[in-house]
Design an enzyme around this catalytic site. Structure first.
Site, short mmCIF file in Angstrom:
data_model
loop_
_atom_site.label_atom_id
_atom_site.label_comp_id
_atom_site.label_asym_id
_atom_site.label_seq_id
_atom_site.Cartn_x
_atom_site.Cartn_y
_atom_site.Cartn_z
N ASP A 85 -13.20 -5.61 3.80
CA ASP A 85 -12.50 -6.55 4.68
C ASP A 85 -12.81 -6.21 6.14
O ASP A 85 -12.96 -7.09 6.98
CB ASP A 85 -10.99 -6.49 4.46
CG ASP A 85 -10.53 -7.53 3.44
OD1 ASP A 85 -11.33 -7.86 2.54
OD2 ASP A 85 -9.38 -8.00 3.53
N ASP A 87 -12.14 7.95 6.15
CA ASP A 87 -11.55 7.72 7.48
C ASP A 87 -12.66 7.61 8.53
O ASP A 87 -12.64 6.74 9.40
CB ASP A 87 -10.51 8.80 7.85
CG ASP A 87 -10.92 10.20 7.39
OD1 ASP A 87 -11.93 10.34 6.67
OD2 ASP A 87 -10.22 11.17 7.76
N ASP A 112 -12.28 -2.00 -1.27
CA ASP A 112 -11.42 -3.15 -0.99
C ASP A 112 -11.13 -3.20 0.51
O ASP A 112 -11.27 -4.24 1.18
CB ASP A 112 -10.11 -2.95 -1.78
CG ASP A 112 -9.25 -4.19 -1.81
OD1 ASP A 112 -9.67 -5.23 -1.28
OD2 ASP A 112 -8.13 -4.13 -2.37
N TYR A 147 -6.48 1.40 -8.89
CA TYR A 147 -5.95 0.08 -9.25
C TYR A 147 -5.72 -0.04 -10.76
O TYR A 147 -5.04 -0.95 -11.22
CB TYR A 147 -6.87 -1.04 -8.77
CG TYR A 147 -6.91 -1.23 -7.26
CD1 TYR A 147 -6.13 -0.46 -6.42
CD2 TYR A 147 -7.72 -2.19 -6.68
CE1 TYR A 147 -6.16 -0.62 -5.04
CE2 TYR A 147 -7.76 -2.37 -5.30
CZ TYR A 147 -6.99 -1.57 -4.49
OH TYR A 147 -7.03 -1.75 -3.13
N LYS A 201 -13.21 10.75 -0.31
CA LYS A 201 -12.22 11.59 0.41
C LYS A 201 -12.21 12.92 -0.33
O LYS A 201 -11.17 13.39 -0.81
CB LYS A 201 -10.86 10.87 0.40
CG LYS A 201 -9.82 11.46 1.32
CD LYS A 201 -10.10 11.24 2.79
CE LYS A 201 -9.05 11.95 3.63
NZ LYS A 201 -9.39 12.04 5.05
#
Ligand code: NAD
Length: 362
Positions: free
Chosen positions: A252, A224, A248, A141, A192
């Site tokens: 959620d 994943d 992020d 980001y 990852k």
């Protein structure tokens, strides 16, 4: 000495939910439990409309001179076509970065009264209590270079950069391990590392920091798989620590385990413990102005503020108990409503929490 709290209501449902949190802070002040001064500033789309920038210098100065910041949410469809540099979300990323709020704590706790509001089976989520620690001021980001360019043959190409310095990984690891020491002493680091070099380093540094906390068990998981495990068997996790973007998305996902995104608070802390507190949801433009937004995530963010920045852990616990008491009374905003409970407005929910808080023993 009075503590200073900066209120940044923002856009959409932001002003509605902040108003309910202010009722709680006012009750604490009136009952002599907290000596606070509240000051308001502009951020996001509201700030852009008034000043041409989503993060005015006055807002930043106010935030820098306060002990804690309470933020509603920013953004809305009317600002989506603006240049990315002045979009509301830039205000949010800007204040996090300017204040060095690198550690984002996102607890996902399922109140037993809301087991039925989760889309998952009760046996999968009942008793859920996990903490997601998200790195907040680095990663993709913020990484440079970024942008959209034109290739030689004229096609457009968008690009961002995932970059993490060792020091950035080390400090978020230390936050995660320190929190785990006060919980079940288990940290799962999500990365990852099989395809991204930046997270290969993430994994290495996590293991190095783990050596400083021999009582905490560290495990590693690819993102994943973590997404799958969060909905398959979320209670396996105690503390999850991860990068800005993975955090992020996963937080959620964790929000829905608890029934509604309207229930989840967050804290973003700097190195010294100063923090910005906000619900994890956005400005919910689809329901703004209707008086139906759930204010509990924002009120629970006040509880986190009491605990982490205002040195008032007893009041924090009482406020969390007051939220539980209101749910016990069967009061629900529409997002957590189920048959047999009583639907109430944003304002009525805030009033009920204040009432319960006043009557909750210390
Ligand atoms: P959102 O979180 O605003 O809304 C997602 C869904 O959840 C909507 O259906 C909404 O009505 C519902 N919802 C959210 N909060 C609720 C609450 N307190 N009570 C009841 N229902 C609630 O996400 P979105 O729709 O993807 O984004 C809307 C805007 O918010 C966008 O402009 C986005 O950029 C911005 N946003 C801001 C933040 C922030 O300020 N921290 C975070 C995420 C999104």
């Amino acid at each position: 000495m009075s503590k200073k709290i900066t209120l940044l209501a923002g856009d959409g449902i932001g002003p509605e939910i902040i108003a309910e949190a202010v009722k709680v802070l006012a009750a604490l002040r009136e009952h002599g439990e907290l000596d606070v001064v509240l000051e308001s500033g502009l951020i996001g789309g509201a700030a852009y409309e008034a000043t041409g920038t989503p993060l005015p210098a006055e807002t930043l100065a106010l935030a820098q001179n306060s002990d804690a910041i309470l933020l509603g949410a920013v953004g809305g469809p009317q600002w989506e076509t603006l240049d990315i540099k002045v979009r509301p979300e830039k205000g949010l990323l800007g204040i996090r970065s300017a204040l060095g709020l690198f550690a984002n704590l996102r607890p996902a706790i399922l109140y037993p009264q809301l087991v039925g509001a989760s889309t998952l089976k009760p046996e999968v989520v009942s008793g859920l209590d996990l903490m997601i620690v998200r790195e907040l001021t680095g990663g993709i980001y913020f990484g440079q270079p970024r942008g959209v360019c034109r290739l030689e043959h004229g096609e457009r190409q968008g690009f961002n950069t995932l970059v993490y310095k060792e020091s950035e990984i080390r400090r978020i690891a230390q936050v995660a391990f320190t929190i785990a020491m006060k919980r079940d002493r288990r940290v799962c680091s999500v990365d990852k590392a099989n395809v991204l070099e930046a997270t290969e380093l993430w994994r290495e540094v996590m293991s190095e920091v783990a050596a400083e906390f021999p009582e905490v068990e560290l495990s590693h998981m690819y993102v994943d798989n973590a997404a799958m495990q969060l909905v398959r068997a979320p209670k396996q996790f105690d503390v999850v620590v991860t990068t800005n973007m993975f955090g992020d998305i996963l937080s959620d996902c964790a929000a829905m385990l608890t029934g509604s995104i309207g229930m989840l608070p967050s804290a973003s802390l700097d190195q010294s413990g100063r923090g910005m507190y906000e619900p994890i949801h956005g400005s919910a433009p689809d329901i703004a102005g209707q008086g139906i937004a759930n204010p509990l995530a924002t009120i629970l963010s006040v509880a986190m503020m009491l605990r982490y920045s205002l040195d008032s852990p007893a009041q924090a616990t009482r406020l969390e108990k007051a939220v539980g008491a209101v749910l016990d009374q069967g009061l629900r905003t529409p997002d957590i409503y189920s048959p047999g409970t009583t639907q109430v407005s944003t304002g009525a929910m805030g009033d009920a929490v204040v009432e319960a808080f006043i009557h909750t023993p210390g």
